[in-house]
Write an enzyme that holds these catalytic residues in place. Structure first.
Site, PDB file in Angstrom:
ATOM      1  N   PRO A   2       0.806  -1.175   0.000  1.00 48.38           N
ATOM      2  CG  PRO A   2      -0.532  -1.468   1.833  1.00 48.38           C
ATOM      3  CD  PRO A   2       0.486  -2.100   1.019  1.00 48.38           C
ATOM      4  CD  GLU A   3       3.509   2.856  -4.208  1.00 53.44           C
ATOM      5  OE1 GLU A   3       3.658   4.025  -4.593  1.00 53.44           O
ATOM      6  OE2 GLU A   3       3.809   1.879  -4.903  1.00 53.44           O
ATOM      7  CG  HIS A 100      -0.782 -14.728   7.443  1.00 49.27           C
ATOM      8  ND1 HIS A 100       0.386 -15.039   8.104  1.00 49.27           N
ATOM      9  CD2 HIS A 100      -0.803 -15.508   6.351  1.00 49.27           C
ATOM     10  CE1 HIS A 100       1.037 -15.970   7.415  1.00 49.27           C
ATOM     11  NE2 HIS A 100       0.335 -16.275   6.356  1.00 49.27           N
ATOM     12  NE  ARG A 119       7.035  -9.760   2.143  1.00 48.74           N
ATOM     13  CZ  ARG A 119       7.666  -9.079   1.180  1.00 48.74           C
ATOM     14  NH1 ARG A 119       6.986  -8.516   0.202  1.00 48.74           N
ATOM     15  NH2 ARG A 119       8.965  -8.976   1.199  1.00 48.74           N
ATOM     16  CE  LYS A 162      18.301  14.882   0.201  1.00 50.52           C
ATOM     17  NZ  LYS A 162      19.062  14.423   1.343  1.00 50.52           N
TER      18      LYS A 162
END
Length: 289
Positions: A2-3, A100, A119, A162
């Site tokens: 999920p973003e 899970h 996970r 950067k």
DNA sequence: ACCTCGACCTGCAAGC
DNA sequence: TGCTTGCAGGTCGAGG
């Protein structure tokens, strides 16, 4: 996982079940997810009314009447279910998926909100609202990409000097908070910018935004808004809490499109994939410069 | 301070 | 068929 668009979709799906509801009890099915639950985790939730469910970056933030905030992160494979019914018309949970189910919030009105995460890269944490400003997990986060604080000026300033690639910079939650591997790829493609380009090239020597920065901000906003509008992307793990699938994966233009023709008008290139910072990058070398 | 890389975990698909 | 390998939407901390 999920973003941002998927987390936002989850937030909207959970809202009806959580906002205004009272948590009667918490069933912790294991002692840890990504890290151990706080010793008082369940106790601080039990009996609390949820005043609102918000989002910051990829974190869900449930405001409790006690003054605490329940922070939830879905990691790579986290998802929620509301109630005990099979989730949605597309999917019925298999027995081996139920193992899970790590956290079950039992609401006072009888509904359940279940967190499932194969996970276990996700986690939950309770923090006093008054201490949120000092919360290490939130402290370094950059601006919300759909908020007013995120513009070409801010992006250029954050990227100035950067040496990392543009891809790495956009994945860095300190620069802008909420993008992940998919939406970075899609935004860079739409902006016509190479994932290999140095992040510093978004700013002039004086730190002012370049035209690239302007385009990229627009592309990020556009792709996130489009994704949210259709319920995010559904890959193998993610689905909306109501069980409906998101549809944005059908709108991917580069992500997972290795070998496909580039769809930019007049380009004629081919979408390629390569490993960058240990993750797959999808792009068109012909039109992303 | 920056940057890169490995680690955390399970499940699935591809290749042999 | 079964095994091995690599890959997956994230992030943190160690080390250079």
């Amino acid at each position: 996982m999920p973003e941002l668009p998927e987390v936002e979709t989850v937030r909207r799906g959970l809202q009806p079940a959580m906002e205004g509801a009272r948590i009667a009890a918490v069933d912790l099915r294991r002692a840890d997810l990504r890290f151990p639950f706080q010793p008082d985790f369940a106790a601080r939730l039990a009996g609390q009314r949820i005043l609102g469910l918000g989002r910051r970056a990829k974190y869900l933030m449930a405001d409790l009447a006690s003054g605490d905030v329940l922070m939830m992160h879905l990691g790579m494979s986290g998802s929620f279910r509301v109630g005990t019914m099979p989730i949605g018309e597309f999917h019925h949970p298999r027995n081996d998926e139920l193992v899970h189910d790590h956290v079950v919030l039992k609401m006072a009105n009888g509904t359940t909100v279940t967190y499932n995460d194969p996970r276990r890269f996700g986690f939950m944490k309770v923090v006093a609202r008054a201490a949120l400003d000092d919360e290490p997990l939130l402290k370094g986060l950059g601006p919300e990409p759909l908020g007013n604080a995120f513009d070409a000026q801010a992006l250029a300033a954050a990227c100035a000097g950067k040496t990392v690639s543009l891809k790495a910079a956009l994945l860095d939650q300190r620069i802008v908070a909420g993008l992940g591997n998919i939406y970075v790829a899609e935004a860079l493609y739409r902006a016509g910018l190479s994932p290999k380009r140095r992040a510093s090239t978004l700013a002039t020597r004086g730190g002012a935004p370049t035209a690239h920065a302007v385009r990229l901000v627009e592309a990020i906003r556009e792709v996130l808004n489009e994704a949210i509008a259709v319920g995010g992307s559904t890959l193998r793990d993610h689905r909306q809490p109501d069980g409906n699938l998101g549809y944005f994966q059908h709108s991917f233009r580069v992500y997972d499109h290795e070998g496909a023709p580039c769809t930019m008008p007049g380009c004629g290139g081919t979408i390629r994939r390569f490993a960058q910072h240990g993750r797959s990058t999808f792009w068109c070398a012909k039109c992303q410069k």
